[in-house]
Design an enzyme around this catalytic site. Structure first.
Site, PDB file in Angstrom:
ATOM      1  N   GLU A 123      -8.550   0.217  -2.996  1.00  0.00           N
ATOM      2  CA  GLU A 123      -9.269   0.161  -1.715  1.00  0.00           C
ATOM      3  C   GLU A 123     -10.117   1.423  -1.603  1.00  0.00           C
ATOM      4  O   GLU A 123      -9.635   2.533  -1.831  1.00  0.00           O
ATOM      5  CB  GLU A 123      -8.209   0.116  -0.612  1.00  0.00           C
ATOM      6  CG  GLU A 123      -8.758  -0.132   0.752  1.00  0.00           C
ATOM      7  CD  GLU A 123      -7.679   0.082   1.801  1.00  0.00           C
ATOM      8  OE1 GLU A 123      -6.530  -0.384   1.605  1.00  0.00           O
ATOM      9  OE2 GLU A 123      -7.973   0.738   2.794  1.00  0.00           O
ATOM     10  N   HIS A 167      -3.686  -4.891   7.641  1.00  0.00           N
ATOM     11  CA  HIS A 167      -3.814  -3.807   8.612  1.00  0.00           C
ATOM     12  C   HIS A 167      -2.905  -4.027   9.816  1.00  0.00           C
ATOM     13  O   HIS A 167      -3.002  -5.041  10.498  1.00  0.00           O
ATOM     14  CB  HIS A 167      -5.255  -3.583   9.103  1.00  0.00           C
ATOM     15  CG  HIS A 167      -5.474  -2.127   9.434  1.00  0.00           C
ATOM     16  ND1 HIS A 167      -5.084  -1.579  10.623  1.00  0.00           N
ATOM     17  CD2 HIS A 167      -5.965  -1.113   8.688  1.00  0.00           C
ATOM     18  CE1 HIS A 167      -5.347  -0.283  10.597  1.00  0.00           C
ATOM     19  NE2 HIS A 167      -5.878   0.031   9.441  1.00  0.00           N
ATOM     20  N   ARG A 171      -9.266   8.108  -0.638  1.00  0.00           N
ATOM     21  CA  ARG A 171     -10.265   8.472   0.376  1.00  0.00           C
ATOM     22  C   ARG A 171     -11.110   9.631  -0.111  1.00  0.00           C
ATOM     23  O   ARG A 171     -10.658  10.454  -0.916  1.00  0.00           O
ATOM     24  CB  ARG A 171      -9.567   8.856   1.680  1.00  0.00           C
ATOM     25  CG  ARG A 171      -8.810   7.701   2.332  1.00  0.00           C
ATOM     26  CD  ARG A 171      -8.269   8.115   3.687  1.00  0.00           C
ATOM     27  NE  ARG A 171      -9.339   8.314   4.636  1.00  0.00           N
ATOM     28  CZ  ARG A 171      -9.624   7.465   5.641  1.00  0.00           C
ATOM     29  NH1 ARG A 171      -8.898   6.394   5.824  1.00  0.00           N
ATOM     30  NH2 ARG A 171     -10.618   7.722   6.450  1.00  0.00           N
ATOM     31  N   ARG A 179      -6.835  12.632   1.448  1.00  0.00           N
ATOM     32  CA  ARG A 179      -5.735  13.035   2.334  1.00  0.00           C
ATOM     33  C   ARG A 179      -4.377  12.515   1.885  1.00  0.00           C
ATOM     34  O   ARG A 179      -3.359  13.059   2.264  1.00  0.00           O
ATOM     35  CB  ARG A 179      -6.015  12.622   3.776  1.00  0.00           C
ATOM     36  CG  ARG A 179      -6.015  11.134   3.991  1.00  0.00           C
ATOM     37  CD  ARG A 179      -6.161  10.794   5.453  1.00  0.00           C
ATOM     38  NE  ARG A 179      -7.491  11.097   5.961  1.00  0.00           N
ATOM     39  CZ  ARG A 179      -7.985  10.555   7.074  1.00  0.00           C
ATOM     40  NH1 ARG A 179      -7.249   9.732   7.781  1.00  0.00           N
ATOM     41  NH2 ARG A 179      -9.200  10.835   7.463  1.00  0.00           N
ATOM     42  N   HIS A 230      -5.546   3.534  -1.368  1.00  0.00           N
ATOM     43  CA  HIS A 230      -6.870   3.864  -0.835  1.00  0.00           C
ATOM     44  C   HIS A 230      -7.146   5.312  -1.227  1.00  0.00           C
ATOM     45  O   HIS A 230      -6.513   6.220  -0.707  1.00  0.00           O
ATOM     46  CB  HIS A 230      -6.851   3.692   0.692  1.00  0.00           C
ATOM     47  CG  HIS A 230      -8.172   3.934   1.360  1.00  0.00           C
ATOM     48  ND1 HIS A 230      -8.351   3.770   2.714  1.00  0.00           N
ATOM     49  CD2 HIS A 230      -9.375   4.331   0.887  1.00  0.00           C
ATOM     50  CE1 HIS A 230      -9.610   4.053   3.030  1.00  0.00           C
ATOM     51  NE2 HIS A 230     -10.245   4.405   1.943  1.00  0.00           N
ATOM     52  N   HIS A 270       1.116   6.110   1.995  1.00  0.00           N
ATOM     53  CA  HIS A 270       1.894   7.021   2.835  1.00  0.00           C
ATOM     54  C   HIS A 270       3.113   7.605   2.131  1.00  0.00           C
ATOM     55  O   HIS A 270       3.758   8.513   2.668  1.00  0.00           O
ATOM     56  CB  HIS A 270       2.222   6.355   4.169  1.00  0.00           C
ATOM     57  CG  HIS A 270       0.948   6.114   4.923  1.00  0.00           C
ATOM     58  ND1 HIS A 270       0.118   7.138   5.296  1.00  0.00           N
ATOM     59  CD2 HIS A 270       0.310   4.975   5.279  1.00  0.00           C
ATOM     60  CE1 HIS A 270      -0.971   6.637   5.877  1.00  0.00           C
ATOM     61  NE2 HIS A 270      -0.869   5.330   5.877  1.00  0.00           N
ATOM     62  N   ASN A 301       0.857  -1.189   0.000  1.00  0.00           N
ATOM     63  CA  ASN A 301       0.000   0.000   0.000  1.00  0.00           C
ATOM     64  C   ASN A 301       0.897   1.244   0.000  1.00  0.00           C
ATOM     65  O   ASN A 301       1.691   1.444   0.926  1.00  0.00           O
ATOM     66  CB  ASN A 301      -0.890  -0.049   1.249  1.00  0.00           C
ATOM     67  CG  ASN A 301      -1.792   1.161   1.365  1.00  0.00           C
ATOM     68  OD1 ASN A 301      -1.361   2.280   1.144  1.00  0.00           O
ATOM     69  ND2 ASN A 301      -3.032   0.932   1.741  1.00  0.00           N
ATOM     70  N   THR A 337      -8.350   3.171   8.577  1.00  0.00           N
ATOM     71  CA  THR A 337      -9.527   2.313   8.658  1.00  0.00           C
ATOM     72  C   THR A 337      -9.548   1.625  10.024  1.00  0.00           C
ATOM     73  O   THR A 337      -8.554   1.029  10.432  1.00  0.00           O
ATOM     74  CB  THR A 337      -9.473   1.245   7.539  1.00  0.00           C
ATOM     75  OG1 THR A 337      -9.062   1.894   6.339  1.00  0.00           O
ATOM     76  CG2 THR A 337     -10.822   0.596   7.334  1.00  0.00           C
ATOM     77  N   GLU A 362     -11.050  -9.583   2.827  1.00  0.00           N
ATOM     78  CA  GLU A 362      -9.762  -9.257   3.447  1.00  0.00           C
ATOM     79  C   GLU A 362      -9.990  -9.236   4.951  1.00  0.00           C
ATOM     80  O   GLU A 362     -10.819  -8.471   5.452  1.00  0.00           O
ATOM     81  CB  GLU A 362      -9.236  -7.893   2.986  1.00  0.00           C
ATOM     82  CG  GLU A 362      -7.901  -7.559   3.664  1.00  0.00           C
ATOM     83  CD  GLU A 362      -7.287  -6.232   3.218  1.00  0.00           C
ATOM     84  OE1 GLU A 362      -7.490  -5.821   2.060  1.00  0.00           O
ATOM     85  OE2 GLU A 362      -6.605  -5.613   4.068  1.00  0.00           O
TER      86      GLU A 362
HETATM   87  N1  PXP Z   1      -5.956  -3.234   4.321  1.00  0.00           N
HETATM   88  C1  PXP Z   1      -6.919  -2.294   4.478  1.00  0.00           C
HETATM   89  C2  PXP Z   1      -8.312  -2.650   4.109  1.00  0.00           C
HETATM   90  C3  PXP Z   1      -6.604  -1.003   4.966  1.00  0.00           C
HETATM   91  O1  PXP Z   1      -7.569  -0.093   5.132  1.00  0.00           O
HETATM   92  C4  PXP Z   1      -5.260  -0.694   5.241  1.00  0.00           C
HETATM   93  C5  PXP Z   1      -4.891   0.686   5.677  1.00  0.00           C
HETATM   94  O2  PXP Z   1      -5.115   1.571   4.611  1.00  0.00           O
HETATM   95  C6  PXP Z   1      -4.297  -1.702   5.040  1.00  0.00           C
HETATM   96  C7  PXP Z   1      -4.673  -2.960   4.609  1.00  0.00           C
HETATM   97  C8  PXP Z   1      -2.861  -1.463   5.312  1.00  0.00           C
HETATM   98  O3  PXP Z   1      -2.707  -1.220   6.672  1.00  0.00           O
HETATM   99  P1  PXP Z   1      -1.314  -0.706   7.216  1.00  0.00           P
HETATM  100  O4  PXP Z   1      -1.077   0.635   6.601  1.00  0.00           O
HETATM  101  O5  PXP Z   1      -1.537  -0.645   8.703  1.00  0.00           O
HETATM  102  O6  PXP Z   1      -0.292  -1.710   6.807  1.00  0.00           O
END
Ligand code: PXP
Length: 239
Positions: free
Chosen positions: A69, A189, A44, A48, A42, A9, A6, A100, A149
């Site tokens: 996502e 997550h 949003r 952001r 993601h 960030h 992901n 999330t 997921e």
């Molecule tokens: N899966 C989902 C559905 C999420 O919302 C997130 C956070 O955006 C992640 C995975 C990744 O989580 P993390 O950034 O804590 O690794």
């Protein structure tokens, strides 16, 4: 088992100064080159981190799995249908949350998903982000989606070893049930280099593992290439 990174960030860091760098699309390229099987973002409602333009550029650039996502708003459904990712992971989204905070409440969203959301995403593989409980998994199956997921946040944030084991057991039972029902089992997550080994040792049938914040944070010190390879090694050794 596949690692999906992901890149939200990377965009957070870019947006902090309003410059064009670091670019999440460059990050995605490096992640795939280092061996990641795909990329998650993601988009949003409040934009952001990832911006609309990033989404279109990621679609062009990513060669592996692209996982979009999103919350199930009409706006996101429209963009998702334009992008046509390999996978659309539907999540709950709150304006005030930092990230999330949990899986979908299937009882609350069921009718809307059945009538509006699932038909509108026709042709795109859908995964529902769920807490590891039987009720939500059975509801997802009834909706006819091909994947879930599992929310690993409670496992990742467990206060002590005993509650970590309890959460792992919940995830294990949830994965077994979803697999038995014929659904793909993804997870994500809060995962990091320390908690990933136990998860993949204990929880069967894991398909896509989605990791963002901890991986991108570690890469500030190690670089993306070394960080991705460390995650892949864990998946190889323990999966
Ligand atoms: N899966 C989902 C559905 C999420 O919302 C997130 C956070 O955006 C992640 C995975 C990744 O989580 P993390 O950034 O804590 O690794």
């Amino acid at each position: 088992m596949q690692l999906l990174v992901n890149v939200d960030h990377v965009a957070t860091l870019r947006n902090a100064r309003g410059e064009g760098y670091p670019d999440p699309v460059d990050a995605a390229r490096i992640c795939e080159k280092a061996g990641a099987s795909g990329i998650v973002f993601h988009l949003r409602g409040d934009r952001r981190h990832i911006q609309d333009d990033d989404v279109f550029r990621l679609k062009k650039s990513v060669s592996g799995t692209l996982d979009f996502e999103m919350a199930a708003s009409d706006e996101m459904i429209r963009i998702c249908n334009e992008i046509k990712p390999h996978l659309c992971t539907l999540v709950p989204e709150g304006r005030e949350e930092l990230t999330t905070e949990g899986g979908l409440n299937m009882e609350a969203v069921y009718e809307d998903y059945e009538k509006r959301v699932i038909p509108a995403l026709n042709g795109i593989e859908i995964s529902l982000f769920l807490d590891p409980n039987e009720t939500d998994i059975l509801a997802a199956h009834k909706l006819g989606v091909g994947a879930i997921e599992l929310h690993t946040g409670n496992y990742a944030n467990a206060a002590d070893e005993a509650s970590g084991k309890t959460e792992l057991n919940r995830l294990k039972l949830a994965a077994e049930l979803a697999h038995e029902l014929g659904m793909k089992v993804n997870a994500g997550h809060g995962l990091n280099l320390d908690n990933l080994p136990e998860l993949i040792k204990e929880v069967p049938y894991l398909n896509d593992i989605s990791i963002g914040h901890a991986l991108i944070s570690k890469s500030v010190f190690w670089g993306l290439d070394k960080t991705i390879k460390a995650y892949l090694k864990i998946m190889e050794d323990h999966g």
